[in-house]
Design a protein around this motif. Sequence first.
Motif, mmCIF file in Angstrom:
data_model
loop_
_atom_site.group_PDB
_atom_site.id
_atom_site.type_symbol
_atom_site.label_atom_id
_atom_site.label_comp_id
_atom_site.label_asym_id
_atom_site.label_seq_id
_atom_site.Cartn_x
_atom_site.Cartn_y
_atom_site.Cartn_z
ATOM 1 N N LEU A 12 36.722 28.028 62.319
ATOM 2 C CA LEU A 12 36.720 27.815 63.764
ATOM 3 C C LEU A 12 37.607 28.830 64.473
ATOM 4 C CD1 LEU A 12 35.448 26.068 65.911
ATOM 5 C CD2 LEU A 12 37.382 24.491 65.729
ATOM 6 N N ALA A 48 35.606 32.074 64.940
ATOM 7 C CA ALA A 48 34.256 31.893 65.481
ATOM 8 C C ALA A 48 33.813 33.033 66.384
ATOM 9 C CB ALA A 48 34.169 30.568 66.235
ATOM 10 N N ASP A 82 30.282 23.826 65.877
ATOM 11 C CA ASP A 82 31.742 23.938 65.809
ATOM 12 C C ASP A 82 32.305 23.042 64.714
ATOM 13 O OD1 ASP A 82 31.811 25.817 67.771
ATOM 14 O OD2 ASP A 82 32.637 24.525 69.343
ATOM 15 N N LEU A 92 31.774 24.987 61.519
ATOM 16 C CA LEU A 92 32.734 26.087 61.430
ATOM 17 C C LEU A 92 34.125 25.570 61.086
ATOM 18 C CD1 LEU A 92 31.550 28.257 64.463
ATOM 19 C CD2 LEU A 92 31.246 28.767 62.029
ATOM 20 N N GLU A 93 34.483 24.444 61.681
ATOM 21 C CA GLU A 93 35.798 23.877 61.388
ATOM 22 C C GLU A 93 35.887 23.406 59.936
ATOM 23 O OE1 GLU A 93 38.972 20.724 63.349
ATOM 24 O OE2 GLU A 93 36.835 20.507 63.791
ATOM 25 N N ARG A 124 29.986 32.466 65.523
ATOM 26 C CA ARG A 124 29.329 31.332 66.185
ATOM 27 C C ARG A 124 27.913 31.718 66.632
ATOM 28 N NH1 ARG A 124 32.946 30.067 69.676
ATOM 29 N NH2 ARG A 124 33.719 28.076 68.859
#
Length: 277
Positions: free
Chosen positions: A166, A169, A157, A160-161, A134
């Motif tokens: 996620l 992260a 986020d 990332l998901e 992250r």
Amino acid sequence: MQVTTCGRRAGPALLPSVVGMDTSTDPRAPIPPVLAFRGVERVYGSGPGAVRALDGVSVDVVAGQFTALMGPSGSGKSTFMNVAAGLDDPTGGEVWLAGHPLHALDDTERTLVRRDHVGFVFQAFNLVPTLSARENVVLPFELAGRAVTAEVRSRVDGLLESLGLLDRAEHLPSALSGGQQQRVAIARALASEPRVVIADEPTGNLDMRTSREVLALLRAAVDDHGQTILMVTHDPVAASHADRILVIADGRLIADHGRMTPGSIADVLVSLEVGAA
């Protein structure tokens, strides 16, 4: 050989007259390309030993497309990308990126254009090893002095998901697989919503299965989010994911194709090698 664009021969260099034009009141007005080369040359050295890495290249890269750049070793692919990103100066001609004349800017000005308008995905990932996934994605915002707002964190986020990261992260790059590291690099490139993502052999260090996953993600960035991607690759399978395939040889763009199968792309490259022999 003159490169054709959208089935037509390239016309005169009109870009400077439309860059910055307000098209909001006239839907018929031309929309400037994200990237444009006009008669671009890049020569290294001088005299008999000079190397002409780019030789009169003129081409537009339009928004919302996935463009692949291919060619034999030493054809000028890397020089094209470096000039396109403002990392190298053209010896002649004009380079326009997101409406900015890179050929007329100094180093500081070009750096600002890259920061604000370009995302990069490299073969070597280039993640900071002491930062989490992250934190690596957020880093460009911090380096640019931009506030990492709740909206930015939400977008990060979300990326990332969507990339299946996620739950990873907070992991350092060393705790991620090569494919996961490249996904973090893609998230970092997309997070700031750049005008164009420049990908330099993004699957070069990945196995076949992971390469296909990464290419599918880049394809989805174009199809689902309207992203513009310019990718250098030597891999016909990778190039087959692109909407458009530019072929460069001896510093000149010699072909401009729409979507092609891996086999057809391989035939084009083999013909180049045979012709050069």
